[in-house]
Write an enzyme that holds these catalytic residues in place. Structure first.
Site, short mmCIF file in Angstrom:
data_model
loop_
_atom_site.label_atom_id
_atom_site.label_comp_id
_atom_site.label_asym_id
_atom_site.label_seq_id
_atom_site.Cartn_x
_atom_site.Cartn_y
_atom_site.Cartn_z
N GLU A 1 3.65 -6.35 6.90
CA GLU A 1 3.09 -5.28 7.76
C GLU A 1 3.31 -5.41 9.13
O GLU A 1 3.44 -4.09 9.94
CB GLU A 1 1.45 -5.40 7.56
CG GLU A 1 1.00 -5.29 6.22
CD GLU A 1 0.87 -6.56 5.39
OE1 GLU A 1 1.71 -7.34 5.50
OE2 GLU A 1 0.33 -6.43 4.12
N ALA A 51 0.77 -1.53 0.03
CA ALA A 51 0.11 0.15 0.12
C ALA A 51 0.86 1.13 0.05
O ALA A 51 1.93 1.23 0.31
CB ALA A 51 -0.91 0.00 1.41
N GLY A 107 0.13 -5.13 0.44
CA GLY A 107 -1.06 -5.18 -0.54
C GLY A 107 -0.67 -5.66 -1.84
O GLY A 107 -1.53 -6.09 -2.49
N GLU A 162 -1.41 -9.44 -1.68
CA GLU A 162 -2.62 -9.56 -1.39
C GLU A 162 -3.44 -9.19 -2.82
O GLU A 162 -4.40 -9.98 -3.00
CB GLU A 162 -3.21 -8.53 -0.40
CG GLU A 162 -2.57 -9.05 1.12
CD GLU A 162 -3.05 -7.98 2.14
OE1 GLU A 162 -2.61 -6.84 1.65
OE2 GLU A 162 -3.82 -8.09 3.05
#
Lengths: 257, 258
Positions: A131, A65, A108, A111
């Site tokens: 993370e 992200a 992310g 993911e």
């Protein structure tokens, strides 16, 4: 439609969507996610694209992200934001999605790759959920999809230590379906996409739905669902064509209906 | 400028000289770091098309610097992960030919360092010693992997159990080195070979190294598939086009490594 953060191209019934912010390792900011969702939904509406390859420009697939964008956010703001609605919209795309993971797929990015239906990885790719190193945790499916893909113990180790795994390790534990030389990863994904695009579109769509059903239902429910999809396909022209072509020993010409 | 190694670049060949001759080029933390940096630079620099690793003075490399590590190291594992292992991996993954010009004794992890090169040219004064068992340790820095591939299981276990030195002629006989040359001619002969490789289709050499490394851990079926994939990559290089054109025109090819 002009995009700033992604590039889109189509050929032979497939589309290639490239995350195109290589200078920030294709970090997934809101604008990029917005464009990605628009592009995918446009393909769905338009209907001629029957398989989509998602890849990244430069050294990364996506390195997570956009941390800067999240840095100032409060919990209520994160909850109120529509950040995760976009992920849900990608999940509802019925066209098969292939991630061509050319480099880092972290946080992310990992993911997003797992949100795709298949992953083809460059041998230099790395997958990880780092993370935890920032005092947070995966928030876009990492704890759920990674666990389903590679099992509890391995997923737990990756999520709790933040350590990435190599493409070969990812292949060994079933996270990716194949690993190829980095130079050929996009070609390999496109070849796979074209193979799928040539099948009967209705059958592909229902088969994708049925496989995904395996993730969120018990066996009996999944088998029932599978059987209903299976029966439904007997109402398609593609089924008549497919079976006729098989019996006549020729290639089928599917029409997607 | 590095302190513990010397770098020289000419005609596409980067020569890295381990330069702590008073301790037979034992590897301390600084040398390990400078060697990692030099290999990274050699990998990135398109003008470098072949690398030579050699040692200054009497020895090639005497392995880890035991005096440097005395007392300070709590875990050999962590020490290896920070020093030798990245060097060995860099030598095996850099997609350019890496030659070791073994000028003298290569002992312990220093022997591993020589084995990690693609080819070894040895001085007739060179010797190879898997020293580890003399101090009750296991071979490290890749020796357990390189030795059985290079000399077979039996010789690998003999060298590691006994820790006896293997001289240059014996090394040549068992396949531990590719060539043995008179000591005075070591650098010139190695440079000659390196220059020839540096003028070759180095992109294809890099892919060849990748393919052969892969094949060591793969089945025949997997290796066949991998070769076919890499052939698409090699087939798209300018060097391949040049090679075919030169063959058809009956002239010498001019390769550029791309």
């Amino acid at each position: 439609m002009p995009y700033q953060n992604i590039t889109v191209s189509t050929e032979d019934g497939i589309a290639v969507v490239t995350l195109n912010r290589p200078d920030v390792l294709n970090a997934l900011n809101q604008a990029t996610m917005d464009e990605l969702v628009s592009a995918l939904e446009e393909f769905e509406r338009e209907g001629s694209v029957r398989c989509i390859v998602l890849t990244g420009a430069g050294r990364a697939f996506a390195a997570g992200a956009d941390i800067k964008e999240m840095a100032g956010a409060s919990a209520p703001e994160m909850l109120a934001g529509y950040r995760f609605q976009q992920w849900e919209r990608i999940r509802k795309v019925t066209t098969p999605l292939i991630a061509a993971v050319n480099g880092f797929a972290l946080g992310g990015g990992c993911e997003l790759a797992m949100l795709c239906d298949m992953i083809v990885a460059a041998e230099t790719a790395q997958f990880g959920q780092p993370e935890i190193n920032l005092g947070i945790m995966p928030g876009a499916g990492g704890t759920q999809r990674l666990t389903r893909a590679i099992g509890k113990s391995r997923a737990m180790e990756m999520v709790l230590t933040g350590r990435p795994i190599s493409a070969r390790q990812a292949e060994a534990c079933g996270l990716v379906s194949r690993v190829v030389p980095a130079e050929t990863v996009l070609d390999e994904a496109k070849r796979l996409a074209k193979e799928i695009a040539a099948k009967g579109a209705v059958a592909v769509r229902l088969a994708k739905e049925a496989v995904l059903k395996a993730f969120d239902t018990h066996l009996e429910g999944g088998l029932d669902y599978e059987r209903k999809c299976f029966y439904l396909l007997f109402a398609t022209e593609d089924r008549s064509e497919g079976i006729a072509a098989f019996l006549e020993k020729r290639r089928p010409a599917f029409k997607g209906r | 400028m590095p302190d513990t190694i010397a770098l020289e670049q000419a005609n596409g060949v980067l020569t890295i000289t381990l330069n702590r001759p008073d301790v037979l080029n034992a590897v301390n933390d600084l040398l390990a770091k400078e060697l990692q940096d030099a290999l990274r630079q050699g990998a990135r620099d398109a003008a470098v098309r072949c690398l030579i690793l050699t040692g200054a003075g009497r020895g090639f490399c005497s392995g880890a610097d035991l005096r440097d590590r005395a007392g300070a190291i709590t875990s050999y594992r962590e020490h290896l992960q920070a020093t030798f292992n990245p060097v060995i991996l860099a030598m095996r993954t850099i997609e350019k030919p890496v030659l070791a010009a073994v000028n003298g004794v290569a002992a312990g992890a220093g022997c591993s360092l020589a084995l990690a090169a693609d080819l070894r040219v040895a001085s007739d004064r060179a010797s190879f010693i898997e020293l580890f068992s003399r101090i009750g340790l296991v071979p490290d820095s890749g020796s357990t992997w390189f030795l059985p591939h290079l000399v077979g299981l039996g010789k690998a276990l003999e060298m590691t159990y006994t820790a006896d030195p293997v001289d240059a002629s014996e090394a040549l006989r068992i396949g531990l080195v590719n060539r043995v040359v008179p000591h005075e001619a070591l650098i010139s002969k190695t440079m000659e070979l390196a220059g020839r490789l540096a003028a070759g289709p180095t992109k294809a050499y890099g892919l060849t190294k990748r393919a052969i490394t892969y094949a060591l851990g793969a089945t025949l079926e997997q290796a066949l598939e991998y070769e076919a994939q890499l052939q698409d990559v090699a087939g798209a290089t300018a060097d391949h086009r040049e090679g075919v054109a030169a063959f058809l025109q009956k002239r010498q090819p001019k390769y550029e490594g791309r």
